[in-house]
Design a protein around this motif. Sequence first.
Motif, mmCIF file in Angstrom:
data_model
loop_
_atom_site.group_PDB
_atom_site.id
_atom_site.type_symbol
_atom_site.label_atom_id
_atom_site.label_comp_id
_atom_site.label_asym_id
_atom_site.label_seq_id
_atom_site.Cartn_x
_atom_site.Cartn_y
_atom_site.Cartn_z
ATOM 1 N N GLU A 22 0.928 13.128 -4.263
ATOM 2 C CA GLU A 22 1.452 13.398 -3.221
ATOM 3 C C GLU A 22 3.046 13.652 -3.499
ATOM 4 O OE1 GLU A 22 -1.438 11.044 0.002
ATOM 5 O OE2 GLU A 22 0.509 10.314 -0.514
ATOM 6 N N LEU A 23 3.765 13.158 -4.454
ATOM 7 C CA LEU A 23 5.015 13.382 -4.608
ATOM 8 C C LEU A 23 5.101 14.495 -5.800
ATOM 9 C CD1 LEU A 23 6.421 9.735 -4.473
ATOM 10 C CD2 LEU A 23 6.939 11.608 -2.798
ATOM 11 N N THR A 48 9.100 16.687 -1.256
ATOM 12 C CA THR A 48 7.647 16.856 -1.001
ATOM 13 C C THR A 48 7.139 16.269 0.282
ATOM 14 O OG1 THR A 48 6.852 15.115 -2.501
ATOM 15 C CG2 THR A 48 6.953 17.326 -3.616
ATOM 16 N N GLN A 59 -7.376 13.631 -7.173
ATOM 17 C CA GLN A 59 -6.179 13.162 -7.231
ATOM 18 C C GLN A 59 -6.117 12.017 -8.644
ATOM 19 O OE1 GLN A 59 -6.151 11.292 -3.363
ATOM 20 N NE2 GLN A 59 -4.345 12.597 -2.663
ATOM 21 N N SER A 62 5.530 4.698 -2.438
ATOM 22 C CA SER A 62 6.031 6.175 -2.479
ATOM 23 C C SER A 62 7.724 5.703 -2.598
ATOM 24 C CB SER A 62 5.932 6.961 -1.351
ATOM 25 O OG SER A 62 6.152 6.184 -0.047
ATOM 26 N N ARG A 109 10.366 9.231 -10.180
ATOM 27 C CA ARG A 109 10.567 10.688 -10.072
ATOM 28 C C ARG A 109 11.830 11.145 -10.400
ATOM 29 N NH1 ARG A 109 9.002 14.644 -5.161
ATOM 30 N NH2 ARG A 109 11.107 14.050 -4.595
ATOM 31 N N ASN A 147 -5.260 16.506 2.098
ATOM 32 C CA ASN A 147 -4.799 15.982 0.795
ATOM 33 C C ASN A 147 -3.497 17.263 0.295
ATOM 34 O OD1 ASN A 147 -6.350 13.717 0.574
ATOM 35 N ND2 ASN A 147 -8.110 15.227 -0.008
ATOM 36 N N VAL A 188 -0.150 18.935 -0.032
ATOM 37 C CA VAL A 188 1.278 18.664 -0.251
ATOM 38 C C VAL A 188 2.194 19.821 -0.034
ATOM 39 C CG1 VAL A 188 2.891 17.716 -1.854
ATOM 40 C CG2 VAL A 188 0.773 16.808 -1.926
ATOM 41 N N ILE A 194 6.289 5.543 7.895
ATOM 42 C CA ILE A 194 6.017 4.131 8.123
ATOM 43 C C ILE A 194 6.861 3.781 9.189
ATOM 44 C CG2 ILE A 194 7.708 3.393 6.433
ATOM 45 C CD1 ILE A 194 4.219 1.662 7.264
ATOM 46 N N ALA A 215 -5.164 5.628 7.813
ATOM 47 C CA ALA A 215 -5.348 6.917 7.138
ATOM 48 C C ALA A 215 -4.293 6.904 6.008
ATOM 49 C CB ALA A 215 -4.923 7.947 8.069
ATOM 50 N N LEU A 216 -3.062 6.462 6.432
ATOM 51 C CA LEU A 216 -2.185 6.583 5.163
ATOM 52 C C LEU A 216 -2.184 5.498 4.225
ATOM 53 C CD1 LEU A 216 1.312 6.764 7.426
ATOM 54 C CD2 LEU A 216 0.368 8.388 5.558
ATOM 55 N N PHE A 217 -2.571 4.453 4.625
ATOM 56 C CA PHE A 217 -2.617 3.172 3.624
ATOM 57 C C PHE A 217 -4.195 2.665 3.706
ATOM 58 C CE2 PHE A 217 1.615 3.246 5.260
ATOM 59 C CZ PHE A 217 2.252 4.026 4.307
ATOM 60 N N PHE A 234 -3.482 3.486 -4.912
ATOM 61 C CA PHE A 234 -2.365 4.024 -4.049
ATOM 62 C C PHE A 234 -1.350 4.845 -4.640
ATOM 63 C CE2 PHE A 234 -4.585 1.707 -0.508
ATOM 64 C CZ PHE A 234 -4.387 2.596 0.408
ATOM 65 N N GLN A 257 14.286 12.649 0.200
ATOM 66 C CA GLN A 257 12.625 12.069 0.093
ATOM 67 C C GLN A 257 12.521 10.728 0.477
ATOM 68 O OE1 GLN A 257 10.377 14.449 -1.783
ATOM 69 N NE2 GLN A 257 9.198 12.790 -0.502
ATOM 70 N N LEU A 261 -0.512 14.575 5.443
ATOM 71 C CA LEU A 261 -0.965 13.355 6.135
ATOM 72 C C LEU A 261 0.239 12.770 6.901
ATOM 73 C CD1 LEU A 261 -3.238 11.683 7.230
ATOM 74 C CD2 LEU A 261 -3.033 10.459 5.237
ATOM 75 N N ARG A 262 1.169 12.614 5.831
ATOM 76 C CA ARG A 262 2.396 12.062 6.471
ATOM 77 C C ARG A 262 3.229 12.953 7.422
ATOM 78 N NH1 ARG A 262 5.247 7.481 2.977
ATOM 79 N NH2 ARG A 262 3.388 7.062 1.858
ATOM 80 N N PRO A 271 3.665 15.307 1.989
ATOM 81 C CA PRO A 271 2.279 15.294 2.133
ATOM 82 C C PRO A 271 1.763 15.621 3.524
ATOM 83 C CG PRO A 271 2.962 13.163 0.845
ATOM 84 C CD PRO A 271 4.136 13.840 1.521
ATOM 85 N N THR A 308 9.275 7.608 -5.606
ATOM 86 C CA THR A 308 10.568 8.486 -5.695
ATOM 87 C C THR A 308 11.605 8.255 -6.673
ATOM 88 O OG1 THR A 308 9.843 8.871 -3.265
ATOM 89 C CG2 THR A 308 12.002 9.471 -3.967
ATOM 90 N N ASN A 339 9.715 9.380 3.299
ATOM 91 C CA ASN A 339 8.766 8.581 3.275
ATOM 92 C C ASN A 339 8.865 7.365 4.101
ATOM 93 O OD1 ASN A 339 8.356 9.623 0.611
ATOM 94 N ND2 ASN A 339 9.732 8.317 -0.624
ATOM 95 N N ARG A 364 0.821 -0.895 -0.094
ATOM 96 C CA ARG A 364 -0.193 -0.045 -0.042
ATOM 97 C C ARG A 364 0.964 1.282 0.018
ATOM 98 N NH1 ARG A 364 -2.978 -3.180 -1.374
ATOM 99 N NH2 ARG A 364 -4.910 -3.919 -0.742
ATOM 100 N N ARG A 416 -2.556 8.068 -6.264
ATOM 101 C CA ARG A 416 -2.604 8.955 -4.973
ATOM 102 C C ARG A 416 -1.261 9.595 -4.656
ATOM 103 N NH1 ARG A 416 -5.211 7.324 0.839
ATOM 104 N NH2 ARG A 416 -3.469 8.010 1.980
#
Lengths: 410, 287
Positions: free
Chosen positions: A252-253, B136, A278, A220, A227, B127, B129, B15, B209-211, A245, B7, B140-141, B138, A224, B11, A217, A248
């Motif tokens: 976000e990135l 970047t 998104q 990123s 990107r 939502n 960023v 987690i 929320a994240l996943f 995901f 980055q 939420l993160r 987000p 990344t 990320n 899930r 989305r």
Amino acid sequence: MPNYKFMPNHTFTRACAALAMSLVCGASLAAEKKLTVGVADALTGGGAVYGLPQANAVKMAADEINVAGGIKVGPDVYKIDVIAYDDKANPTEATNAVRKLIDRDGVKYILGFCCSGSTSAVASFIRNEKAVMLVGNAAERSITTAKIPNLVRTRPPADYSGQAAGTFIARKGQKRIAVLGALDVGFYAQYVDSVERELKKAGGEIIAREIFSLKDRDMSPQLTKIRGLNPDAILVVGYVEPAAFVYRQAVELGMNIPRYGFTSGSEEQFLRVTTSEQMEGVWDLRPTELTLLSASKNGVAYHANYTKIFNASPSPSSPYAYDQLYALKAAVEAAGTVDNTEAVAKALRTIPVPPQVVMQYQPVDGKMFDSNGQAYTSNGAFQWQKGKWVFVEDLPSDSKAYSQFLSTLN
Amino acid sequence: MLIEILQQTINGLAIGGVYVLIALGLTTVFGILGIAHFAHGSVSMSGGYLTYFLVTAQGLPLLAAIPAALAAGFLLGVLVEMLAYRPVRHANHINAFIVALGLTMMVEGINLQLFGHEQVVIPTGLNRVFRLGGITVPELRLYVIIAAILLVVAMMIFVERTKTGQAIRAVAENRDAAILMGVNVKTIPLIVFGMSTALGVAAGIMVGALFAIAPGIGEGLVVKGFAVLILGGLGSFPGAILGGTVLGITESIAAGFISSGYKDVIAFVVMIIVLLIRPQGLLGRAP
């Protein structure tokens, strides 16, 4: 001249009554004949986004056929009964489910099969069974290259759609494409290979092949990395949930590049994970399947009925299973038997596309299934626009040429 | 390259924060009560499901649903200790082990019955960023990272600065001595389980929320939690914090620079390498 009395009057009356009774009973016996079809599909777990709507679609088709009078075989009329087992998209579970259907329930016709791993497991032994297997959404090419006489599939193989997708992306002018997907699944890899072949013809290339699994899930890290390679576009191939995901997290990135996909998810399924904003602009390059803007009259009616019965929109791929039952009905009626599975399997390869089906099939030599047992639908480019998948255009697809190519494979 | 490393670190921090919270709960229970609480992941996910239910079905604002779920998580932890583990506390260790496995299956089954087989995502509406140079973040993160830090700090203050915290540490150090010092050792396990489950619920909410939350996610998370425990050092709070952060960032960097296909494998290889060099874990005490 002797006056022959065939029988006394009261006897004659009784005989008439008995005959009438027997006719009535006979009629009711015919009406009560039952044809049980099995469904083996992913009703829970990751594959359920495809499998559960397929199982629902078979039940819906069975109800419709029953209401319309059932399947007519000579003087008999069969009403359809459906038994559905959960194979969890797992090869072992699928084998057990099908064994149970054949050995315990005495089922001869097995429908469903949304996912390639579980379907391939069943396909490996179905040849030796007195049963007919009708495969739905599972897109692994090898399922119909094994020349299994008692197996047909309503969904075209993934690379048939990949070829059309590659042409479409190349035409859009993007040269450097990064792929992120379930590439450890054979048919997704085949789709990407086909895309790559078409891209190369136009001077393009695939610059990265990153993997996610069905349960992932957080994509990123892969995004990344992608990107950092500055691709012109990304191509996402995989099941709906992880793909959602990816879309989305790409936003976000801050990845503001075209996003192409091969997922076949409904609006509802995507919006459980992402927002419409998104998703805006995402392309899905896939068999035309069920999207209202591209749907036939049957498709519109299917969508309305399904939504009414199950209180949810049907997934775009669910009609593959719905169509299986109408194809089976046509084949059983053409073969004139429900017991001789060999005859029914042969009939499946000779029937034209039944008028009740939802998908827009491209028959080969006038037949729904080619000699490999494979059916073909048109491919389409769909784009997410303001909360909906919008059918933008047909993708060039040559079912006859692909059918010949498929026949050369083992 | 530098931007990509930064980055990937960002990320991995989000987690990693989830791993830290799960591991803190596990290490508290294991360090103080000696129980390998395998059901922790599934119980944590129940809190995530509850939050989802409160937000989507009851229309509660997220900021009201979260404290409610944390409080429910605390109570659930107390119940788990009273009904599941307390009866086997003085029995053979295998009994607690079997109870933990049974509890995992039971909680997973209840989650499945109540919330179905489909994944659920807790809607947050966060939502936006933020961009900083080429990096970047987000919204939420960012909040997940901040919330994880706040919860860890709160937990540390509770354990280090409060009387109850001191009592918990005393029981962990020497149970008999703690009894002699007048510590009520019957209530300590209740508090430990309550706290541990509340932290787990926080992690469950973050994952939701994240996943997404789905059947089986909790089981996977508890495996990572135990990996963090071993990596950081069994029973060590700072070890759990360091271990969780290292695991999160390692996974992210490994997926970005080596191969996404080996994300989990590489993280566990790192753990094995650390254990080869320091068998007691990064911050564990040598026996």
